[in-house]
Design an enzyme around this catalytic site. Structure first.
Site, PDB file in Angstrom:
ATOM      1  N   LYS A  89       0.839  -1.210   0.000  1.00 30.96           N
ATOM      2  CA  LYS A  89       0.000   0.000   0.000  1.00 30.96           C
ATOM      3  C   LYS A  89       0.873   1.259   0.000  1.00 30.96           C
ATOM      4  O   LYS A  89       0.569   2.251  -0.672  1.00 30.96           O
ATOM      5  CB  LYS A  89      -0.938  -0.023   1.205  1.00 30.96           C
ATOM      6  N   LYS A 122      -0.710  11.757   5.710  1.00 28.76           N
ATOM      7  CA  LYS A 122      -0.407  10.597   6.575  1.00 28.76           C
ATOM      8  C   LYS A 122       0.320   9.510   5.775  1.00 28.76           C
ATOM      9  O   LYS A 122       1.328   8.968   6.232  1.00 28.76           O
ATOM     10  CB  LYS A 122      -1.721  10.043   7.153  1.00 28.76           C
TER      11      LYS A 122
END
Ligand code: NAP
Length: 300
Positions: free
Chosen positions: A178, A246
């Site tokens: 990811k 983030k």
């Protein structure tokens, strides 16, 4: 199968709805009652805490925000681990698989997995790509880290939410995949915004430029999808800018730990930092276009 779902935001809500549509018995918990209502209306059962969810299901999924949130719902007070423990008087509920589908630091996922294992719970990290559109359509790409046995157990749930389901490797491997995905998409969104802003500032219609680029080597799903939303100036999230900040942070922190050189990711991360500083954090990440416009002497 009995599946629990914790965290019913932009992504979690449609993912849990797809589990219901797939015929699973779904038990949900969200920290705000109003977030649970659409799921209760659709036939899910509500629980009073993550622990209560864990007591009722075979597979429990979290889709929250960052590592401290996953830690809280999995290992905190009234978290998944306490529910599983109390079901068997502290010995652990054998067979319970906990799956986190949020995007968090790979090292944090490994740590949470190890602590859940100590409570007798198997853990998978299974972040996704495909955005809100993919979550609604049930066509997400799901990148899984963890044991093959836990993967097989959770697979029927994954199949309701995604199309491209890959068991990438051991614990943390899903989050590594990811993070790699976020390098490509983070940089991709920024470059599409740069190209469209470049065209506009040259006095050329960016819509026509996008149309021309779509037929050549510059084609990408991001040029197609995010590029169109930039032209429409539709900055409603989608994927909030602070979430992309983030994610770039996750990429850079992982790179720092290994001493890796990621110059393009580092520059991209600065832009997402600046978006949050500029008050654009709650807007979709395509609002990076506004930031570029401001930096180029425009209104943004
Ligand atoms: P979101 O709309 O903000 O939803 C997150 C949900 O998690 C919210 O409902 C929030 O509750 C809940 N939550 C957060 N921290 C919590 C905690 N400590 N305890 C209990 N509940 C908590 O975000 P999202 O877009 O669905 O993203 C969720 C995750 O998926 C993130 O890790 C993100 O990076 C990842 N992701 C997002 C996309 C996308 O396109 N949106 C795509 C791929 C991956 P409240 O409503 O009470 O705040």
């Amino acid at each position: 199968m009995k599946v629990g779902f914790i965290g019913l935001g932009i992504m979690g809500r449609p993912m849990a709805l797809n589990l219901l549509k797939g015929g699973h018995e779904v038990v949900v918990w969200a920290r705000r009652a109003e977030s649970m209502q659409p799921l209760l209306d659709a036939g899910a059962r509500g629980a009073g805490s993550p622990a209560e969810v864990a007591r009722a299901v075979e597979v429990v999924i979290s889709m929250v925000a960052d590592a401290p949130d996953v830690e809280q719902v999995m290992l905190g007070e009234n978290g998944v681990s306490s529910g599983a423990n109390s079901a068997t008087g502290g010995a652990g509920w054998e067979g319970l698989v906990a799956v986190d589908m949020s995007t968090i630091l790979p090292a944090a996922a490994r740590d949470i997995g190890a602590r859940l294992a100590a409570a007798g719970i198997e853990f998978l990290d299974a972040p996704v790509s495909g955005g809100e559109v993919g979550a609604i359509a049930g066509t997400l790409s799901i990148m899984v880290g963890g044991s093959a046995a836990a993967f097989e157990k959770a697979k029927p749930a994954f199949e309701c939410m995604g199309k491209n389901i890959v068991h990438v490797g051991d614990a943390g491997a899903g989050q590594v995949a990811k993070a790699a995905n976020q390098i490509v998409t983070g940089v991709g969104v920024l470059t599409v915004a740069e190209a469209l802003n470049f065209a506009a500032k040259n006095g050329v219609d960016p819509a026509r430029v996008r149309e021309a680029l779509l037929g050549g080597f510059a084609y990408s799903k991001i040029l197609e999808n995010h590029g169109q939303r930039m032209l429409d100036r539709n900055f409603k999230p989608g994927f909030k800018s602070w979430m992309h900040q983030k994610d770039m942070n996750i990429v850079l922190q992982s790179a720092h730990e290994l001493g890796l050189c990621l110059p393009v990711s580092a520059a991209t991360a600065q832009m997402y930092n600046a978006m949050v500083g500029a008050g654009l954090g709650e807007e979709d990440s395509i609002a990076v276009l506004k930031l570029l416009e401001r930096l180029s002497g425009g209104e943004g």
